[in-house]
Design a protein around this motif. Structure first.
Motif, PDB file in Angstrom:
ATOM      1  N   THR A   8      -0.055 -10.188  -1.933  1.00  0.00           N
ATOM      2  CA  THR A   8      -1.375  -9.685  -1.571  1.00  0.00           C
ATOM      3  C   THR A   8      -1.732 -10.240  -0.202  1.00  0.00           C
ATOM      4  OG1 THR A   8      -2.511 -11.529  -2.641  1.00  0.00           O
ATOM      5  CG2 THR A   8      -2.108  -9.562  -3.986  1.00  0.00           C
ATOM      6  N   LEU A   9      -2.671  -9.575   0.479  1.00  0.00           N
ATOM      7  CA  LEU A   9      -2.990  -9.934   1.861  1.00  0.00           C
ATOM      8  C   LEU A   9      -4.492 -10.093   2.052  1.00  0.00           C
ATOM      9  CD1 LEU A   9      -0.666  -7.267   3.518  1.00  0.00           C
ATOM     10  CD2 LEU A   9      -0.168  -9.715   3.297  1.00  0.00           C
ATOM     11  N   ASP A  10      -4.867 -11.040   2.898  1.00  0.00           N
ATOM     12  CA  ASP A  10      -6.268 -11.236   3.271  1.00  0.00           C
ATOM     13  C   ASP A  10      -6.547 -10.788   4.702  1.00  0.00           C
ATOM     14  OD1 ASP A  10      -7.286 -12.109   0.894  1.00  0.00           O
ATOM     15  OD2 ASP A  10      -7.047 -14.240   1.345  1.00  0.00           O
ATOM     16  N   GLY A  27      -7.951  -7.973   2.154  1.00  0.00           N
ATOM     17  CA  GLY A  27      -9.338  -8.391   2.154  1.00  0.00           C
ATOM     18  C   GLY A  27      -9.963  -8.550   0.781  1.00  0.00           C
ATOM     19  N   PRO A  28     -11.259  -8.868   0.768  1.00  0.00           N
ATOM     20  CA  PRO A  28     -11.979  -9.147  -0.479  1.00  0.00           C
ATOM     21  C   PRO A  28     -12.202  -7.887  -1.308  1.00  0.00           C
ATOM     22  CG  PRO A  28     -13.503  -9.080   1.367  1.00  0.00           C
ATOM     23  CD  PRO A  28     -12.127  -8.992   1.956  1.00  0.00           C
ATOM     24  N   SER A  44       7.004  -0.570  -2.836  1.00  0.00           N
ATOM     25  CA  SER A  44       5.733   0.153  -2.926  1.00  0.00           C
ATOM     26  C   SER A  44       4.726  -0.442  -1.960  1.00  0.00           C
ATOM     27  CB  SER A  44       5.170   0.119  -4.353  1.00  0.00           C
ATOM     28  OG  SER A  44       4.609  -1.145  -4.654  1.00  0.00           O
ATOM     29  N   ILE A  45       3.742   0.387  -1.602  1.00  0.00           N
ATOM     30  CA  ILE A  45       2.660  -0.069  -0.735  1.00  0.00           C
ATOM     31  C   ILE A  45       1.351   0.538  -1.218  1.00  0.00           C
ATOM     32  CG2 ILE A  45       3.209   1.772   0.925  1.00  0.00           C
ATOM     33  CD1 ILE A  45       2.026  -0.056   3.119  1.00  0.00           C
ATOM     34  N   ALA A  46       0.350  -0.320  -1.438  1.00  0.00           N
ATOM     35  CA  ALA A  46      -1.012   0.134  -1.699  1.00  0.00           C
ATOM     36  C   ALA A  46      -1.733   0.127  -0.358  1.00  0.00           C
ATOM     37  CB  ALA A  46      -1.696  -0.791  -2.700  1.00  0.00           C
ATOM     38  N   LEU A  47      -2.291   1.257   0.018  1.00  0.00           N
ATOM     39  CA  LEU A  47      -2.866   1.397   1.349  1.00  0.00           C
ATOM     40  C   LEU A  47      -4.322   0.961   1.392  1.00  0.00           C
ATOM     41  CD1 LEU A  47      -1.313   4.873   2.095  1.00  0.00           C
ATOM     42  CD2 LEU A  47      -0.535   2.669   2.951  1.00  0.00           C
ATOM     43  N   ASN A  48      -4.725   0.425   2.536  1.00  0.00           N
ATOM     44  CA  ASN A  48      -6.104  -0.009   2.685  1.00  0.00           C
ATOM     45  C   ASN A  48      -7.055   1.179   2.698  1.00  0.00           C
ATOM     46  OD1 ASN A  48      -7.661  -2.516   3.043  1.00  0.00           O
ATOM     47  ND2 ASN A  48      -8.408  -1.487   4.886  1.00  0.00           N
TER      48      ASN A  48
END
Length: 316
Positions: free
Chosen positions: A30-32, A49-50, A71-75
């Protein structure tokens, strides 16, 4: 937070969570912070992000053990090119060789704060022009073969379409699957449908169908369009072996939600060259060379699937 250096994709900043394979290679994260990552469908921004409305609580990126993106979940939703044309997508999964595996036009979190109905309102019908029919429908996901050919569609609950099957026009809910040549592999009937089988016309319908995934459905054909298996509530099977005769029909079982009510449990029938397998609480294999087997309609559907009873002999 930390930095993750990927051999094939470069540096990822703001890694909040990292899962690894036993050899230490990255499996998911996961990414912030905002990152750009080059994927087989272009440079994309993975989710970061949050929490915010609809944001799914899941990993932003998954990787195969060889380091390729899984896989990629897009922002945010983006337009991406597929064999079906350019489609809006919020989550993409890939085969290990980099070809698209599955597209999710929407990827919102369904929970007590965001309902399935609210998510469905955001879905836009997609136009399909296939060998088995032309239609426009809202889909949860689109699955592809590694070649890029359409493999399956998972429809939103409440959506239905009409398609041409080896048994004529049928109404489909939940999902359908295709062979790589575009012919129909399986579908989930939206209402009871008459299907030609080696034991006569069987009315196919599965009241317990769940629609989680369009890859597998209750009515299945082989590559040349012959029926392989189906579920039925409205048909019984008469089996005569010598002087012995028995009839197998759907069993009445207590409802899972209301145990005071009884409901018929669908029968599964699988067909092969010389045998059929009937599954209720257990399996029964019947040799068609030794027994005379015939399907019997025990409860006509409220709505005839063929739509033209005056010219139809399916239901007797």
């Amino acid at each position: 937070m930390s930095t993750l250096n990927l051999e094939k994709y470069g540096k990822l900043e703001g890694v909040a969570y990292l899962e690894t394979y036993p050899d230490g290679s990255p499996k998911a994260c996961t990414l912030d912070e905002k990152n750009l990552i080059k994927t087989p469908v272009g440079t994309l921004i993975p989710s970061y992000g949050p929490p915010r409305p609809r944001k799914r609580e899941s990993v932003a990126l998954e990787f195969f053990q060889n380091g390729n993106l899984k896989s990629i979940a897009l922002n945010e939703a983006v337009e991406a090119k597929t064999s079906l044309g350019v489609l809006s997508v919020e989550r993409i999964s890939f085969y290990e060789d980099g070809n698209i595996h599955r597209f999710f036009p929407l990827n919102g979190q369904i929970d007590g704060y965001w309902s399935e109905e609210e998510e469905a309102k955001l879905a836009t019908p997609i136009d399909f022009d296939l060998a088995i029919g032309t239609f426009s429908v809202k889909v949860i996901s689109i699955c592809f073969y590694e070649s890029g050919s359409l493999k399956s569609l998972t429809l939103w609950p409440g959506e239905s379409i009409e398609l041409m099957s080896p048994d004529g026009l049928v109404y489909i809910r939940y999902g359908l699957a295709l062979y790589e040549d575009g012919s129909l592999k399986s579908f989930e009937p939206a209402r009871p449908e008459p299907i030609n089988t080696p034991i006569g016309i069987v009315i196919a319908y599965d009241s317990n169908a769940h629609g989680v995934n369009g890859d597998e459905n209750s009515v299945c054909y082989d590559e040349v369009g012959k029926i392989k298996s189906l579920m039925t509530l409205n048909s019984a099977i008469s089996i005569s072996t010598g002087e012995e005769k028995k009839i197998i029909k759907p069993l009445m079982k207590r409802g899972k939600i209301d145990p005071e009510r009884f409901f018929p449990e669908p029968i599964k029938i699988e067909f092969s060259v010389d045998t059929i397998v009937i599954t209720q609480d257990s399996e029964l294999t019947v040799d068609l060379t030794q027994s005379k087997v015939k399907a019997i309609i025990i409860d006509d559907p409220e709505t005839k699937a063929c739509g033209n009873c005056s010219e139809c002999s399916h239901c007797g």
